[in-house]
Motif scaffolding. Structure first.
Motif, short mmCIF file in Angstrom:
data_model
loop_
_atom_site.label_atom_id
_atom_site.label_comp_id
_atom_site.label_asym_id
_atom_site.label_seq_id
_atom_site.Cartn_x
_atom_site.Cartn_y
_atom_site.Cartn_z
N UNK A 1 1.03 -1.50 -0.32
CA UNK A 1 0.03 0.05 -0.18
C UNK A 1 0.81 1.36 -0.71
N UNK A 2 2.05 0.89 0.98
CA UNK A 2 2.97 2.40 0.75
C UNK A 2 2.99 2.52 -0.76
N UNK A 3 3.70 1.62 -1.16
CA UNK A 3 4.35 1.81 -2.58
C UNK A 3 3.33 2.06 -3.67
N UNK A 4 1.96 1.62 -3.23
CA UNK A 4 1.31 1.81 -3.94
C UNK A 4 0.75 1.55 -4.98
N UNK A 5 1.37 -0.17 -4.98
CA UNK A 5 0.48 -0.97 -5.85
C UNK A 5 -0.61 -1.04 -6.58
N UNK A 6 -1.27 -1.38 -7.85
CA UNK A 6 -2.18 -1.26 -7.92
C UNK A 6 -2.79 -3.18 -7.76
N UNK A 7 -1.78 -3.56 -8.27
CA UNK A 7 -1.82 -5.38 -7.96
C UNK A 7 -0.46 -5.31 -7.71
N UNK A 8 -1.14 -7.00 -7.27
CA UNK A 8 0.37 -7.98 -5.80
C UNK A 8 -0.25 -9.05 -7.08
#
Ligand SMILES: OC[C@@H]1[C@@H](O)[C@H](O)[C@@H](O)c2nc(CNc3ccccc3)cn21
Length: 448
Positions: free
Chosen positions: A69-76
């Motif tokens: 979340x901190x990195x701001x990923x849209x997807x994992x």
């Protein structure tokens, strides 16, 4: 500074796999995998490292999702450990194992991060290996049953599924070269494994369609841009054979319904026919929704009569830059690969399901200045941007990897992560590349 703006719906992600990060190798009812056995066999893994603890993600997944979340990923993108779901590969379901992934998916969705599940990223249940593993055609039906358990449990929440991660590596490093689990050196068996993996892909896609699930399904292949070192016929023939070996052996069955002719003939002359049953090729080449591409470097090929592999020799130009894996850094190869795939194989959406680099990262005063990784990623993002501008439907990009992790035969000696992991304390530290990626995602663009 010029900004290259990506499409509004472009997906920025990161990827991992179960055996490389989870640990808890024998916890909560999980069965042994072939990688548990392989890593516990002395001499197979650098420093005799194992995935017994790895990044302890099985216990730290909530903290890791906070970092995503901190990195701001849209997807994992992550994989599921088959022996955590079915300890013996078939039969009784391990509810605690299933509960872990249900909770992981729920927490990701709550964090606004789209889960992408890889059904198989190399950790076959050891119980099935004892019955021949992927060389035994029966394993196919057990894989379909395993997939069905997950479709039933997670199909309503997960919208993107990948059947296999790199069947080429599973087949040729696991059953021909012996460098990966299960450590077999039998190229004829490797060819049968490759075929059985492809059939299992086809049957899982068919099951996915029958269940009428709302998401998309595809496969992830490790692909390389192959170039001839010179214009000589011999070099060009060697390059063409390498193209069939590394790319065509899986691309052609999936998108053309047949194996590459020249290499298939060489193999048949050498090993005889493998077991291909009626309908297999139609099953393998049924429509999929996207292709996942794992790209790391190119192959520059010349002909060498002394080469132990059909006269094929890889050249490493002295003037190039290399990663800690000794892989040449060649971003143009990603552009060339994407355009080639779109022109010669498919108009379906393409995802870079893995691209990244290992460098000798050092943590100093709580920071990791991995400028080389930033440079590597920026150049590869630029190649993707160029391909999109040329009309290639690239829909997303997953950095390998979210965090430093167990790098197979290299153990923990190679760091690919956006996040630095101190394996003694399990402390996570965002590298400079993670903060750079955070800005790329926020702006959906790269500055050049
Ligand atoms: O080596 C980095 C990653 C690895 O950690 C992933 O689990 C795997 O999906 C992965 N595939 C490649 C590219 N293919 C490959 C080539 C030679 C050996 C192993 C993999 C790199 N990587």
């Amino acid at each position: 500074m010029t900004k290259l703006q990506f499409p509004l719906d472009f997906v920025w992600g990161s990827a991992t796999s179960s055996y490389q990060i989870e640990g808890a190798y024998d916890e909560d009812g999980k069965g042994e995998s072939i990688w548990d056995i392989f890593s516990h066999t002395l001499g197979k893994i650098n420093n005799n490292d194992t995935g017994d603890v790895a990044c302890d993600h099985y216990h730290r997944y909530k903290e890791d999702i906070e970092l995503m979340k901190e990195i701001g990923l849209d997807s994992y993108r992550f994989s599921i450990s088959w022996p955590r779901i079915l300890p013996n590969g078939k039969g009784e379901i391990n509810q605690k194992g299933l509960n872990f992934y249900k909770e992981l998916v729920d927490q990701l969705l709550e964090a606004g991060i789209e889960p992408v599940i890889t059904l198989y990223h190399w950790d076959l249940p050891q119980a099935l290996q004892e019955e021949g593993g992927w060389a035994n055609r029966d394993t196919i039906k057990y894989f379909v049953k395993y997939a069905e358990v997950l479709f039933d449990e997670l199909g309503a929440k997960v919208s993107q599924w990948i059947t296999h991660n790199e069947p080429w590596v599973v087949s040729f490093l696991g059953y021909a070269e012996g460098e990966h689990a299960p450590g077999i050196k039998d190229r004829k068996q490797a060819l049968q494994v490759a075929h059985n993996l492809l059939v299992s892909h086809g049957l899982v896609v068919k099951k996915f369609r029958e269940l009428d699930l709302t998401g998309d399904i595809g496969i992830t292949l490790n692909l390389t841009s192959v170039y001839s070192y010179s214009e000589t016929d011999k070099d060009q023939e060697a390059a063409q054979l390498m193209e069939e070996y590394i790319n065509g052996w899986f691309l052609d069955p999936v998108f053309k319904g047949s194996y590459p002719k020249k290499l298939a003939q060489i193999y048949e002359n050498q090993f005889g026919k493998i077991d291909i049953q009626a309908g297999d090729m139609d099953l393998i080449s049924q429509e999929i929704d996207f292709l996942g591409i794992n790209y790391y470097s190119r192959a520059l090929i010349n002909y060498n009569p002394n080469s132990k592999f059909y006269g094929i020799e890889s050249i490493k130009p002295a003037e190039s830059d290399y990663t800690a894996m000794n892989w040449e850094i060649y971003p143009d190869g990603l552009y060339d690969l994407l355009t080639k795939l779109n022109q010669e194989y498919t108009n379906k959406p393409l995802y870079i399901t893995e691209n990244g680099a290992a460098f000798d990262d050092q943590i100093i005063a709580g920071q990791v200045n991995d400028q080389r990784r930033i440079n590597y990623l920026k150049e590869h993002f630029k190649s993707v941007y160029r391909a999109i501008q040329d009309g290639v439907p690239v829909r997303g990009y997953y950095v390998w990897s979210l965090m430093d992790n167990f790098e197979w035969a290299y153990g923990y000696s190679k760091r690919f992560g956006l996040i630095y992991v101190d394996y003694n304390t399990q402390k996570r530290t965002l590298k400079d590349s993670a903060y750079w990626y955070q800005q790329v995602i926020e702006e959906n663009s790269i500055g050049i």
